[in-house]
Design a protein around this motif. Structure first.
Motif, PDB file in Angstrom:
ATOM      1  N   GLN A 450       0.821  -1.211   0.000  1.00 39.80           N
ATOM      2  CA  GLN A 450       0.000   0.000   0.000  1.00 39.80           C
ATOM      3  C   GLN A 450       0.856   1.264   0.000  1.00 39.80           C
ATOM      4  O   GLN A 450       0.572   2.222  -0.730  1.00 39.80           O
ATOM      5  N   ARG A 451       1.926   1.287   0.770  1.00 37.72           N
ATOM      6  CA  ARG A 451       2.712   2.516   0.904  1.00 37.72           C
ATOM      7  C   ARG A 451       3.573   2.785  -0.329  1.00 37.72           C
ATOM      8  O   ARG A 451       3.680   3.923  -0.786  1.00 37.72           O
ATOM      9  N   ILE A 452       4.186   1.753  -0.893  1.00 38.80           N
ATOM     10  CA  ILE A 452       4.975   1.973  -2.108  1.00 38.80           C
ATOM     11  C   ILE A 452       4.065   2.291  -3.284  1.00 38.80           C
ATOM     12  O   ILE A 452       4.409   3.112  -4.154  1.00 38.80           O
ATOM     13  N   SER A 453       2.864   1.682  -3.329  1.00 42.91           N
ATOM     14  CA  SER A 453       1.899   2.038  -4.376  1.00 42.91           C
ATOM     15  C   SER A 453       1.514   3.501  -4.266  1.00 42.91           C
ATOM     16  O   SER A 453       1.387   4.200  -5.283  1.00 42.91           O
ATOM     17  N   PHE A 454       1.354   3.988  -3.057  1.00 41.44           N
ATOM     18  CA  PHE A 454       1.058   5.405  -2.860  1.00 41.44           C
ATOM     19  C   PHE A 454       2.200   6.276  -3.374  1.00 41.44           C
ATOM     20  O   PHE A 454       1.993   7.290  -4.050  1.00 41.44           O
ATOM     21  N   LEU A 507      -1.074  23.050   1.890  1.00 41.45           N
ATOM     22  CA  LEU A 507      -1.947  24.202   2.046  1.00 41.45           C
ATOM     23  C   LEU A 507      -1.172  25.520   2.086  1.00 41.45           C
ATOM     24  O   LEU A 507      -1.766  26.587   2.070  1.00 41.45           O
ATOM     25  N   GLN A 508       0.164  25.450   2.152  1.00 37.84           N
ATOM     26  CA  GLN A 508       0.948  26.670   2.297  1.00 37.84           C
ATOM     27  C   GLN A 508       1.382  27.258   0.956  1.00 37.84           C
ATOM     28  O   GLN A 508       1.832  28.367   0.891  1.00 37.84           O
ATOM     29  N   LEU A 509       1.282  26.455  -0.119  1.00 39.33           N
ATOM     30  CA  LEU A 509       1.717  26.914  -1.424  1.00 39.33           C
ATOM     31  C   LEU A 509       0.640  26.659  -2.446  1.00 39.33           C
ATOM     32  O   LEU A 509      -0.235  25.815  -2.264  1.00 39.33           O
ATOM     33  N   ASP A 510       0.749  27.388  -3.570  1.00 39.71           N
ATOM     34  CA  ASP A 510      -0.105  27.090  -4.709  1.00 39.71           C
ATOM     35  C   ASP A 510       0.278  25.713  -5.243  1.00 39.71           C
ATOM     36  O   ASP A 510       1.445  25.340  -5.286  1.00 39.71           O
ATOM     37  N   LEU A 511      -0.704  24.931  -5.672  1.00 40.59           N
ATOM     38  CA  LEU A 511      -0.433  23.577  -6.137  1.00 40.59           C
ATOM     39  C   LEU A 511       0.430  23.577  -7.400  1.00 40.59           C
ATOM     40  O   LEU A 511       1.065  22.576  -7.719  1.00 40.59           O
ATOM     41  N   THR A 512       0.418  24.664  -8.164  1.00 40.12           N
ATOM     42  CA  THR A 512       1.233  24.725  -9.374  1.00 40.12           C
ATOM     43  C   THR A 512       2.701  24.765  -8.996  1.00 40.12           C
ATOM     44  O   THR A 512       3.155  25.636  -8.255  1.00 40.12           O
ATOM     45  N   GLY A 513       3.482  23.819  -9.550  1.00 43.20           N
ATOM     46  CA  GLY A 513       4.920  23.792  -9.291  1.00 43.20           C
ATOM     47  C   GLY A 513       5.296  23.285  -7.928  1.00 43.20           C
ATOM     48  O   GLY A 513       6.400  23.524  -7.455  1.00 43.20           O
ATOM     49  N   ALA A 514       4.424  22.584  -7.228  1.00 43.97           N
ATOM     50  CA  ALA A 514       4.734  22.059  -5.894  1.00 43.97           C
ATOM     51  C   ALA A 514       4.765  20.541  -5.951  1.00 43.97           C
ATOM     52  O   ALA A 514       3.904  19.923  -6.552  1.00 43.97           O
ATOM     53  N   GLU A 515       5.774  19.953  -5.316  1.00 43.60           N
ATOM     54  CA  GLU A 515       5.880  18.506  -5.236  1.00 43.60           C
ATOM     55  C   GLU A 515       5.092  18.056  -4.009  1.00 43.60           C
ATOM     56  O   GLU A 515       5.601  18.061  -2.887  1.00 43.60           O
ATOM     57  N   LEU A 516       3.825  17.686  -4.232  1.00 46.69           N
ATOM     58  CA  LEU A 516       2.930  17.399  -3.113  1.00 46.69           C
ATOM     59  C   LEU A 516       3.343  16.112  -2.410  1.00 46.69           C
ATOM     60  O   LEU A 516       3.627  15.096  -3.045  1.00 46.69           O
ATOM     61  N   GLY A 517       3.340  16.135  -1.082  1.00 49.55           N
ATOM     62  CA  GLY A 517       3.580  14.945  -0.281  1.00 49.55           C
ATOM     63  C   GLY A 517       5.004  14.432  -0.329  1.00 49.55           C
ATOM     64  O   GLY A 517       5.243  13.252  -0.028  1.00 49.55           O
ATOM     65  N   TYR A 518       5.967  15.294  -0.672  1.00 47.61           N
ATOM     66  CA  TYR A 518       7.347  14.806  -0.797  1.00 47.61           C
ATOM     67  C   TYR A 518       7.883  14.320   0.545  1.00 47.61           C
ATOM     68  O   TYR A 518       8.598  13.316   0.609  1.00 47.61           O
ATOM     69  N   ASP A 519       7.552  15.020   1.636  1.00 50.59           N
ATOM     70  CA  ASP A 519       8.049  14.607   2.944  1.00 50.59           C
ATOM     71  C   ASP A 519       7.495  13.250   3.351  1.00 50.59           C
ATOM     72  O   ASP A 519       8.197  12.425   3.943  1.00 50.59           O
ATOM     73  N   VAL A 520       6.218  12.985   3.018  1.00 52.81           N
ATOM     74  CA  VAL A 520       5.620  11.678   3.345  1.00 52.81           C
ATOM     75  C   VAL A 520       6.297  10.586   2.523  1.00 52.81           C
ATOM     76  O   VAL A 520       6.636   9.509   3.046  1.00 52.81           O
ATOM     77  N   MET A 521       6.511  10.856   1.231  1.00 54.09           N
ATOM     78  CA  MET A 521       7.167   9.860   0.391  1.00 54.09           C
ATOM     79  C   MET A 521       8.591   9.595   0.871  1.00 54.09           C
ATOM     80  O   MET A 521       9.067   8.448   0.878  1.00 54.09           O
TER      81      MET A 521
END
Length: 866
Positions: A450-454, A507-521
Motif C-alpha cells: 500500500q505505501r509503495i503504491s502510494f 496548504l501553504q503553497l499554490d499547487l502549481t509547481g509544488a511537489e505534493l507529499g514529498y516529505d511523506v514519500m
C-alpha cells in the motif's frame, strides 16, 4: 337531538345519522368508574344529564355529549345508592328520591344535601305552583322546596372540639410538654401548636338538629381558596410550616345563604434548636470554624508557595515547549481531518460530473464541436479527481510510526499495476507517456504494497501536474549494484517548464509547481532503507529517482518491519500488454458492459426487479433514477431509517445505499438489514466517498455484498447490480434442486445444502421447522408463521422472493423429498411413510408424489428415478 339509554351495562348514547344509528358508551370506564346498572336518567334545567346508577350519580354535560362533569357517590355525601326519580324545582336545583330519603343537589355549586326519609320514594312531579309531589311507600307527600330550604333557625357557628395527634384535647391537658387549651375551645381566642403537635383537627357545630343539612366552607389564610366539606368531618391540618395563620370557617345552607365567618388565629412553633436564631448561631459557629481552618491552611500555604514558585517557573519553561508542540500537532490533525473531509465530500459532486460526461463523450452522433467540448470537460474533471485522490492519499498516510507490512512482489507486475491505475489520465489527456523496464522478469522486491503504491502513484500524478496534462513523462525501472547491495531504481522524469519546489504542507503553497507529499514519500522510502532524490531545473524539467533495496537481508534486522504474505495484484490488469499499448488502452465502454448484462436469458429479465436506493444527496438520487429507472422498479429513501422500513415492507431485490446520511448512516442501515431474518438475503451495495480501508473493511464485515467508491463508473455499477440480482436467481434454482431427493453417495446435494445454509439462513430455518413438524398432519402455514414470529403475508412474500415457491409448495416439497428418501431405503411400507411425512390418506399422498417424481410410491424404490 340524541337519545340516552340506561341499561344494565351502563349509560349509552344513541345518535341518529340519517339511515344509520350509532351507539356510544364507556362513560364510566373513561371516568375510571365501575360499570353498573342505570336506574333513571334526567335532564335538568342546565341541560345537564343526570344518570343514577346502583352506586353513584353521574352528571354529564349535554353539549359535549360525553364529558362526565361530576360524580356523587356514597363517599362524598350520597345517602343512598338506590335512586329512582329526579325533578328540578323553580330555582334550578335537582331533587332526588331514594329508598332512604330525599336528596337535593345544588347544580350551581356542586353541593348535595340529604333530608329525612319520607319512605321509599319512587315517583315525583312538580306542580304548577312549584310544590313537589312525591309518591312513596308511606303515601303521597307534598311540600314547597323553597320553604324547606329556608325553614329553621340559622345560628352562628361554634368551635366544639379540638383534637391533637388523634386525641381529644381537654382544658389544661398537656401534650408533648404544651397546654393547648387554657379555657374551653369555644372561648379560646387563639391557638398555638408547638413542636410534636403538628397534626390537629377542629370540629365545629351549628347547635341545630333537624332535617336541614348544612355544609362548612373553610380556608387557611394566606391561602385564599375556600374548601367545602361535611360539617361532621371537621377541619384537619398536618405539618404546617412555621408561621402565623388565620383559619376562617362558615356554614353554607341549602338555599345558598351563608353564616358569619368565624376566624381563629393559629401559630405554629418548633423546637428551639430549629428556630431562626438557632440557625443563625449555627452559621456563626460554622463561620468561626472555617476561619480557624482557613487561617491554618493559609499559613501552611504561604510556606508551600515559596517553594512551589521556583518549581513552577521551571515547569512552565519545560511545559511551554510541549504545549506549543501539542497545539501544533492538534492544529495539523484538525486541518488534515478538515481537508480529508472536504476531499471526501468533493467526490460526490465529482461523481455527478464525471459519470454523465463519460457517457456523453462516448456518443458518436453528437456534433464534433460539442463532442470536443465534452471531452475537454471530461479530461479536466479527471484531472480534478486525480488531484483530489492525491491530496486524500497524502493526508491519510498518518500512521508512519507503525510497522511496515513487507512482502515479496514481482517488480514488473508491481509497476504494471501502478501504470494501469493512471491509464485513464494518460488516455484522455495529451500525454506522451513512455514506460521502460530494464530488469529481469523474475526480479522480486520486498516492499509494503500500500505505501509503495502510494509513493509511485503520487510521483506519476505529480509529474502529470508539472506538465499540466500536456507533455512528456518518462517512467523507467532498472537494477543497480552499489556497495554490495542490489537496488531497484525507479525514475520518473517530465519536461515541465516550471521549477518544482519541495513543500511539507500542501496548504501553504499554490499547487502549481509544488511537489505534493514529498516529505511523506521520503519517510516511506527511508523506512524501506531506500533513498529518494529530486532534481528540477527551470525550463528543462523534473526528475525524481527512487532507490529500493532488493535483498530481504537488508530489512531483516529492522524491528519496525513485519514480514507478511503478499497480496494479490490481479487488479493491475493484463501485464502482457506493452506499456505503449497500455497508454493508449481504452477502458471497456459502458455500452459493452450493458450488452454483457443484457445477454442473460430473457426469462430473468421478463419481470422488473425492485431496486431500493438509499441516498440523502438530491442530485445523486436523480442521477441514479436516470441510470436505473428504465430497467428496474425503483424505491427511494432519503436516510437509513427510511431505508430499513422500506426494505422490511417492500423486500426489494437489491439495495444501493450511501454511507454518510442523517438520522441513520449506511453502516447502521446495513447492520439492521443483515441482522433481520426477513431481509438478510437481500444483496446490499454501499456507495460512498469514504476511501479509507477501515471503512471498506467495516462495511464488508457488516455483510455488504460490495463497496463502490465515488465517483463511480456507471457501466461498472450497473453490471454489479445486474450480477448480484442474477446471483439470487441462480440461488432460487438451487432450491429446486434442494427439494429433489439425493442419490446415494451424491456429494452435489450436500454441497447445495451447505451453500443454501451460507447464502440464505432464512430458508434454512424454514426448512428446519418444516422437518421438525413433518409428522404432524395439521401443520400449516399459520403454525409456520407463528414459529417464525412473522405475519402470513410477510412470510409468503419472503418465501416467494427467495425460492419462487409458495409456502404450501415448499412444505409439500420438503415432505415429498423426505418420503422419497424413506422409500429408497426399503425399510418402511408405503402406509408407514405416509404417516411419517404427515399425510392422513394415501390417495392424496399418491397424487402429490406422482406430480413430484412421475411415478407411484410403490414403484419408486425400484425405479431409476433419483
Amino acid at each position: 337531538g340524541n337519545i340516552w339509554l340506561g341499561t344494565d351495562i351502563g349509560l349509552k348514547r344513541m345518535d341518529n345519522q340519517g339511515q344509520s344509528i350509532q351507539l356510544h358508551g364507556s362513560y364510566e370506564r373513561d371516568a375510571g368508574l365501575r360499570v353498573s346498572p342505570v336506574y333513571s336518567i334526567y335532564v335538568n334545567t342546565y341541560n345537564q344529564i343526570l344518570a343514577s346508577c346502583s352506586d353513584k350519580i353521574l352528571r354529564i354535560d349535554g353539549r359535549e355529549k360525553g364529558k362526565v362533569e361530576k360524580i356523587f357517590t356514597l363517599f362524598n355525601g350520597l345517602s343512598s345508592s338506590h335512586i329512582y326519580c329526579m325533578v328540578d324545582d323553580e330555582n334550578g336545583n335537582t331533587w332526588v328520591g331514594s329508598n332512604s330519603g330525599i336528596i337535593t343537589i345544588r347544580n350551581d355549586r356542586d353541593l348535595l344535601f340529604n333530608y329525612a326519609s319520607f319512605g321509599y320514594s319512587s315517583e315525583v312531579c312538580r306542580l304548577r305552583d312549584g310544590r313537589l309531589l312525591w309518591a312513596s311507600s308511606l303515601g303521597l307527600t307534598v311540600f314547597d322546596p323553597q320553604m324547606v330550604k329556608t325553614e329553621g333557625h340559622k345560628s352562628a357557628l361554634r368551635l366544639a372540639e379540638v383534637w391533637v395527634n388523634g386525641e381529644q384535647v381537654s382544658v389544661g391537658k398537656s401534650l408533648n410538654g404544651q397546654v393547648v387549651l387554657n379555657v374551653t375551645s369555644n372561648q379560646q381566642r387563639d391557638f398555638v401548636f408547638g413542636a410534636g403537635n403538628d397534626f390537629f383537627t377542629f370540629y365545629f357545630s351549628d347547635l341545630q338538629y333537624g332535617i336541614m343539612q348544612c355544609r362548612q366552607a373553610y380556608r387557611l389564610l394566606p391561602d385564599e381558596d375556600w374548601k367545602v366539606g361535611e360539617l361532621e368531618n371537621g377541619v384537619s391540618f398536618r405539618r404546617l410550616p412555621i408561621g402565623d395563620y388565620t383559619l376562617q370557617v362558615k356554614l353554607i345552607y341549602p338555599d345558598a345563604s351563608e353564616s358569619e365567618v368565624v376566624e381563629i388565629p393559629i401559630r405554629i412553633n418548633t423546637y428551639w434548636w430549629d428556630t431562626v436564631w438557632a440557625r443563625f448561631g449555627y452559621f456563626l459557629a460554622a463561620l468561626g470554624i472555617v476561619g480557624i481552618v482557613y487561617g491554618y491552611v493559609e499559613r501552611r500555604g504561604r510556606r508551600r508557595v515559596m517553594h512551589r514558585t521556583r518549581e513552577m517557573k521551571l515547569r512552565e519553561k519545560l511545559n511551554l515547549t510541549k504545549i506549543r508542540e501539542e497545539q501544533k500537532r492538534e492544529m495539523d490533525f484538525m486541518r488534515n481531518q478538515l481537508l480529508k473531509r472536504f476531499m471526501e465530500e468533493l467526490r460526490t459532486p465529482l461523481s455527478l460530473i464525471i459519470a454523465p460526461l463519460k457517457e456523453m463523450s462516448q456518443e458518436q452522433n453528437l456534433p464534433i464541436g460539442v463532442l470536443s467540448q465534452l471531452r475537454v470537460a471530461y479530461r479536466n474533471s479527471l484531472g480534478m479527481l486525480d488531484s483530489c485522490n492525491q491530496l486524500l492519499s497524502i493526508y491519510t498516510q498518518d500512521s508512519l510510526n507503525g510497522k511496515l507490512k513487507v512482502a515479496p512482489y514481482a517488480a514488473d507486475k508491481f509497476m504494471d499495476k501502478v501504470v494501469f491505475s493512471v491509464n485513464e489520465l494518460v488516455r484522455i489527456n495529451r500525454i506522451d507517456f513512455k514506460y521502460d523496464k530494464r530488469i529481469k522478469k523474475d526480479l522480486e522486491i520486498w516492499v509494503d504494497n500500500q505505501r509503495i503504491s502510494f509513493v509511485l502513484h503520487n510521483l506519476l500524478t505529480n509529474a502529470f501536474n508539472h506538465i499540466r496534462f500536456s507533455g512528456m513523462v518518462y517512467f523507467s525501472l532498472q537494477e543497480m549494484m552499489r556497495d554490495g547491495v542490489r537496488y531497484c531504481v525507479i525514475t520518473v522524469e517530465d519536461n515541465g517548464k516550471n521549477q518544482v519546489k519541495i513543500t511539507n504542507d500542501a496548504l501553504q503553497l499554490d499547487l502549481t509547481g509544488a511537489e505534493l507529499g514529498y516529505d511523506v514519500m521520503e519517510k516511506i522510502i527511508q523506512l524501506h532503507h531506500g533513498t529518494i532524490m529530486l532534481k528540477s531545473t527551470e525550463r528543462e524539467g523534473t526528475e525524481v529517482v527512487v532507490e529500493l533495496p532488493v535483498n530481504k537481508e537488508v530489512l531483516q534486522n529492522d524491528p519496525n518491519i513485519l514480514f507478511v504474505d503478499p497480496e494479490s495484484l490481479d487488479e493491475s490488469g493484463d501485464t502482457s500488454v506493452s506499456a505503449e499499448e497500455k497508454s493508449r488502452e481504452v477502458p471497456v465502454p459502458e455500452e459493452t458492459v450493458m450488452e454483457m448484462a443484457a445477454s442473460e436469458p430473457v426469462s430473468v429479465q421478463r419481470e422488473k426487479k425492485k431496486l431500493l436506493i438509499v441516498e440523502d444527496h438530491k442530485d445523486i438520487r436523480l442521477y441514479l433514477k436516470m441510470l436505473f429507472g428504465k430497467e428496474y422498479d425503483l424505491l427511494i429513501a432519503t436516510n437509513g431509517q427510511e431505508g430499513v422500513e422500506l426494505a422490511v415492507n417492500e423486500l426489494p431485490d437489491l439495495i444501493l445505499c450511501d454511507v454518510m446520511m442523517p438520522v441513520k448512516d449506511g453502516f447502521e442501515c446495513c447492520r439492521e438489514i443483515k441482522e433481520n431474518l426477513v431481509t438478510c438475503n437481500i444483496p446490499f451495495i454501499m456507495l460512498t466517498a469514504k476511501v479509507e480501508d477501515e471503512d471498506v473493511i467495516h462495511g464488508l464485515e457488516l455483510g455488504a455484498d460490495d463497496y463502490i467508491l465515488k465517483p463511480f463508473t456507471p457501466g461498472i455499477l450497473k453490471a454489479k447490480v445486474h450480477n448480484l440480482i442474477n446471483g439470487r436467481v441462480h440461488l432460487k434454482q438451487m432450491y429446486t434442486q434442494l427439494l429433489m431427493p439425493p442419490e446415494d453417495g451424491n456429494s452435489d446435494a450436500s454441497s447445495i445444502e451447505e451453500k443454501v445454509k451460507v447464502e440464505d439462513p432464512f430458508i434454512t430455518a424454514v426448512v428446519k421447522i418444516i422437518e421438525e413438524n413433518m409428522c404432524e398432519a395439521d401443520f400449516n402455514v399459520k403454525k409456520l408463521a407463528s414459529e417464525l414470529n412473522m405475519s402470513q403475508p410477510t412470510l409468503y412474500r419472503k418465501v416467494k422472493q427467495s425460492t419462487d415457491f409458495t409456502i404450501i409448495e415448499l412444505i409439500r416439497g420438503v415432505r415429498m423429498r423426505k418420503a422419497a428418501v424413506l422409500l429408497k431405503q426399503k425399510i418402511y411400507a408405503v402406509q408407514e411413510v405416509v404417516e411419517m411425512v404427515g399425510y392422513n390418506d394415501i390417495p392424496t399422498f399418491r397424487r402429490h408424489f406422482v406430480d413430484a417424481f412421475g411415478t407411484t410410491p410403490s414403484t419408486y424404490p425400484n425405479s431409476e428415478t433419483p
